[in-house]
Design a protein around this motif. Sequence first.
Motif, PDB file in Angstrom:
ATOM      1  N   ARG A  44       0.833  -1.200   0.000  1.00 59.51           N
ATOM      2  CA  ARG A  44       0.000   0.000   0.000  1.00 59.51           C
ATOM      3  C   ARG A  44       0.866   1.247   0.000  1.00 59.51           C
ATOM      4  O   ARG A  44       0.575   2.237  -0.649  1.00 59.51           O
ATOM      5  N   LYS A  45       1.962   1.195   0.757  1.00 57.53           N
ATOM      6  CA  LYS A  45       2.829   2.368   0.883  1.00 57.53           C
ATOM      7  C   LYS A  45       3.493   2.745  -0.448  1.00 57.53           C
ATOM      8  O   LYS A  45       3.940   3.871  -0.621  1.00 57.53           O
ATOM      9  N   ASP A  46       3.589   1.784  -1.346  1.00 54.92           N
ATOM     10  CA  ASP A  46       4.249   2.054  -2.631  1.00 54.92           C
ATOM     11  C   ASP A  46       3.255   2.306  -3.756  1.00 54.92           C
ATOM     12  O   ASP A  46       3.624   2.344  -4.930  1.00 54.92           O
ATOM     13  N   VAL A  48       0.128   4.664  -5.394  1.00 54.94           N
ATOM     14  CA  VAL A  48      -0.492   5.995  -5.357  1.00 54.94           C
ATOM     15  C   VAL A  48      -1.638   6.051  -6.358  1.00 54.94           C
ATOM     16  O   VAL A  48      -1.457   5.712  -7.529  1.00 54.94           O
ATOM     17  N   SER A  64      -6.829   2.505   0.442  1.00 58.45           N
ATOM     18  CA  SER A  64      -6.035   2.739   1.656  1.00 58.45           C
ATOM     19  C   SER A  64      -4.566   2.983   1.317  1.00 58.45           C
ATOM     20  O   SER A  64      -3.694   2.818   2.152  1.00 58.45           O
ATOM     21  N   THR A  65      -4.303   3.357   0.093  1.00 55.07           N
ATOM     22  CA  THR A  65      -2.936   3.624  -0.359  1.00 55.07           C
ATOM     23  C   THR A  65      -2.669   5.126  -0.209  1.00 55.07           C
ATOM     24  O   THR A  65      -3.477   5.857   0.360  1.00 55.07           O
ATOM     25  N   TYR A  66      -1.539   5.602  -0.762  1.00 54.18           N
ATOM     26  CA  TYR A  66      -1.369   7.044  -0.917  1.00 54.18           C
ATOM     27  C   TYR A  66      -2.321   7.508  -2.014  1.00 54.18           C
ATOM     28  O   TYR A  66      -2.623   6.739  -2.950  1.00 54.18           O
ATOM     29  N   GLY A  67      -2.788   8.736  -1.898  1.00 50.61           N
ATOM     30  CA  GLY A  67      -3.739   9.204  -2.902  1.00 50.61           C
ATOM     31  C   GLY A  67      -3.689  10.710  -3.078  1.00 50.61           C
ATOM     32  O   GLY A  67      -3.293  11.452  -2.174  1.00 50.61           O
ATOM     33  N   LEU A  89       7.350   3.923  -7.524  1.00 52.79           N
ATOM     34  CA  LEU A  89       5.957   3.860  -7.085  1.00 52.79           C
ATOM     35  C   LEU A  89       5.060   3.247  -8.158  1.00 52.79           C
ATOM     36  O   LEU A  89       5.308   3.396  -9.351  1.00 52.79           O
TER      37      LEU A  89
ATOM     38  N   PHE B 310       4.873  16.062  -3.812  1.00 50.38           N
ATOM     39  CA  PHE B 310       4.102  15.058  -3.064  1.00 50.38           C
ATOM     40  C   PHE B 310       4.986  13.840  -2.759  1.00 50.38           C
ATOM     41  O   PHE B 310       4.871  13.233  -1.701  1.00 50.38           O
ATOM     42  N   GLY B 464       5.814   5.655  -0.040  1.00 50.40           N
ATOM     43  CA  GLY B 464       6.934   4.780   0.260  1.00 50.40           C
ATOM     44  C   GLY B 464       7.120   4.660   1.767  1.00 50.40           C
ATOM     45  O   GLY B 464       7.834   3.782   2.242  1.00 50.40           O
ATOM     46  N   THR B 465       6.453   5.558   2.522  1.00 48.82           N
ATOM     47  CA  THR B 465       6.571   5.536   3.981  1.00 48.82           C
ATOM     48  C   THR B 465       5.476   4.652   4.556  1.00 48.82           C
ATOM     49  O   THR B 465       4.290   4.955   4.437  1.00 48.82           O
ATOM     50  N   GLU B 469       0.190   6.165   4.943  1.00 50.49           N
ATOM     51  CA  GLU B 469      -0.623   6.290   3.737  1.00 50.49           C
ATOM     52  C   GLU B 469      -1.754   7.281   4.018  1.00 50.49           C
ATOM     53  O   GLU B 469      -2.437   7.184   5.044  1.00 50.49           O
ATOM     54  N   HIS B 470      -1.922   8.233   3.118  1.00 48.17           N
ATOM     55  CA  HIS B 470      -2.968   9.237   3.317  1.00 48.17           C
ATOM     56  C   HIS B 470      -3.338   9.835   1.972  1.00 48.17           C
ATOM     57  O   HIS B 470      -2.656   9.633   0.979  1.00 48.17           O
ATOM     58  N   ARG B 471      -4.439  10.565   1.960  1.00 51.32           N
ATOM     59  CA  ARG B 471      -4.933  11.191   0.737  1.00 51.32           C
ATOM     60  C   ARG B 471      -4.952  12.698   0.919  1.00 51.32           C
ATOM     61  O   ARG B 471      -5.375  13.191   1.979  1.00 51.32           O
ATOM     62  N   VAL B 472      -4.474  13.408  -0.110  1.00 50.39           N
ATOM     63  CA  VAL B 472      -4.602  14.864  -0.089  1.00 50.39           C
ATOM     64  C   VAL B 472      -5.402  15.285  -1.321  1.00 50.39           C
ATOM     65  O   VAL B 472      -5.636  14.484  -2.218  1.00 50.39           O
TER      66      VAL B 472
END
Lengths: 332, 622
Positions: A44-46, A48, A64-67, A89, B310, B464-465, B469-472
């Motif tokens: 998930r961390k990798d 987007v 639940s990933t970066y977004g 990524l 980002f 990568g962290t 994990e979050h959304r902006v």
Amino acid sequence: MADTTTLTKKDFKSDQEVRWCPGCGDYAILNAVQSVCARLGIARKDTVFVSGIGCSSRFPYYMSTYGFHTIHGRAPAIATGIKTANPDLSVWIATGDGDGLSIGGNHLAHILRRNLDVTILLFNNQVYGLTKGQYSPTSPTGQRTKTSPMGSIDRPFNPIGFALGCNATFVARTYDTNIKHMERTFEAAARHKGASFVEIYQNCVIFNDGCFDDVVDKGVRDDRLLDLVPGEPMVYGAGRDKGIKVEGFETIVSGAEDASVWDAAAASSAPAFTMSMMDENPGHPNPIGVFRAVSAPTYEEVSASQVAEAIEADGAGTIRDLVYAGETWEVA
Amino acid sequence: MTTTTEPGSDLPLQKQERVVIRFAGDSGDGMQITGNQFTSTSAAVGNDLATLPDFPAEIRAPAGTRPGVSGFQLCFSSIDIHTPGDNPDVLVAMNPAALAVNIGDLKTGGVVIANTGNFTEKDLKKARVEVNPLEDDSLEGYRVIKVDINKRVAEALDGSSLSTKEVQRCKNFYTLGLMYWLYSRPLEPTEEWLRKKFAKRAELAEANITAMRAGFAAGDIHEMFQGRFEVPAAELTAGTYRKIMGNQALALGLISGAELAGLKAFLGSYPITPASSILETMASFKRHGVVTFQAEDEIAAICAAIGASFTGSLGMTTTSGPGIALKSEAMGLGVCVELPLVIVNVQRGGPSTGLPTKTEQADLLQAVFGRNGEAPIPVLAVASPSDGFDCAIEACRIAVEYMTPVILLSDGYIANGAEPWRLPDVDALPSFEARFEAPRGEGAAKYMPYSRGQRDERPWAVPGTEGAEHRVGGLEKEHLSGEISYDAENHEFMVLKRQEKVMGIRASIPTPTVRGPQGGDLLILGWGSTYGTIIDAADRCARAGTQVSTLHMRHLWPLPDGLDELFGRFKAILIPEINLGQLARILRGEYPHHNFISFPKVQGRPFLSTEIVEKVSDILER
């Protein structure tokens, strides 16, 4: 990048309440993407998810990933910065027919031609949903909407033709009521190295209900859809008895035994163009599946390798190198 | 200083403190190269200098016409100077159009060097000049030196393997040689430059060198001049120097700024005059880890930069007026997602396409206020070509420390202007290392993307962290959690929080210092490229017996602390601006009790020092 612990579909569900209209095709797409993410095994961390504006662009909030929920039409541009700055990524773009082909058409064209290794999902429902029902650049001519009370006078885009015209290296189409087909297509798109474009026929229950029923409805779809599977004969029909035979730039509806084998890796995109317009011929099925899958260097790889090459050749630069350069002179 | 290749000159050598030369010719005549070479050589002999290139927006307007005239003005001196000079002492006119366009600026009694070879009937017609000005009395009051440069170059290169056209293209170096003789400059730096530039076509290098030497020798042989001049080296502060142009300094500063923050520089840009050379320069510094992305348009350029930020790079974008208009929406996104971003606007004449190659300061209000919603962005401005380096680093500092987009204003005058740059002590540059959120294990506290640090900045967690994990996005965010929020109270809280954060930058910026008397009748206040002209004007006033104070503002938003008290010490504050009074408008709003006098000029050109001197005497006489 691959995670050794087994990921499940549930791992990719965010804690946000999904706010699409009940019955919206987007739910099924979200489900399919979450399954595919689990199957790909990328942490998930990798991962987007990037989107623009519109109903489909709420997508990143539900992963639940970066977004990054960006601004109207610009998701490909932001994703280009993300992927170029960090090629490790896994980058996905969720966009719609308005976001991707109208206000953001320029950026979509350029990310495809540059061949960034990203996966682009274009939710096509042939209408503007979030602004409550105006015609879109994929609405058929004559479609009556709030802004086209006497019928739309625009000629629509064919998204597949658009992507092929941009020399995209992976172009496919699927539809929201066939989870298996969606998962198969998304997975192939995500695994493709380069820009992958997937058009999804997506139903808008509120403003354009049933817009693809003539081809995707359970009662007709076996006879109305042709699934392009690379390396397989182009056979369709409830009894798998019909086929498409290609002669030059012409397609002929034939028996299964005469069907041509589909080659999505042809160097020329001409056969894929022929397929993309096939359904304009009377009696022809509507093509889905993989139109094109060819290999080409990715933008971010070449960008990074130029930097590496420059460092290799001249050594990593410092601020001192930068400033104390050119013709300098001393004043005592 | 040594002058070489000298054919035994016995003409008297007169010392001059400061000389202003303008080279003017057709845009295909190589006047920019000529001017740049004269500049580099003058720098190498230790003069202080300032330059002002002036070229048409068209790459090649019809040859010989007035719109096709390209000019390059430089001032070189043995004293400290801040501007390329108001009026040239010498005008080199390669054709009638160049003469017609520029003669009005020449100092009374100044020297015109005219290439008679290009003053034929046909040339006069192209320039819409009816009577040959070299043959009537229209140039009375000037010293006119007539040289048939076309012919002289052809003679000098007689027997060369070059075509007639190629021979004629060496004209500018003949001219340069002549000017080198007149001002006792060495030829070696340009010879070296030519050999390097034409490494693959040695015959072109040699032809240009021959032409230049012929021009140099002609000074003596043809007895055109009554004497030669010498401008001794200036007494500059001790240190290592190099010649620097404004855009080049910005590029070096942006790269250094990223490095000082410990980040990769990512520049997303779309070519636009006069900003393009920042992108070009940065693209050539790949070994510094710089990633440049030439985008499909201005919007994609800034968006890619935001995307890069980002992921943990320092995103940057460079543009000019119309490009800034296109970037406005994305700047608002930058404000909302609170990521570092440096936006450089090399201002040019507007509105719309305006005057692409001319200078203006008319984007200040747009920079400070020009976005939808309450979208505060800090703004700073470059004062001179070399100041671009420090300002770019300062912009990077603010962006990283406060997690915010920053607008850095420059303009066309600075972009293409050059001056000697005393190189900084690299080890003494500010340090402002960026901090990323660390990975979080299971059971750790949840990452709150919109929690706040000491400076109200939000914590930066990059893809990568693990565990962050979050959304902006551009929808209003809930304080702390960063989730979408339509809550009325939360919206107002966030609007105020963003404002407070940007206004808080005040704590990290100095009150600018007054040059000259610390109080009195008049303060001349400037920002951006009026810096040099204002200093020059104040010095002229001082020489004439009137002390006026000056103040230069680098930080324009937020305004530094201490200004109210400072303004209170002066009866009047004169603000010359190349716009209709934009800073004056801001200051009147912020400090309504002071007497601000706006002094606007919007001609696509910098102020002349004399214009400011006159304005000062007008005010003081009142």
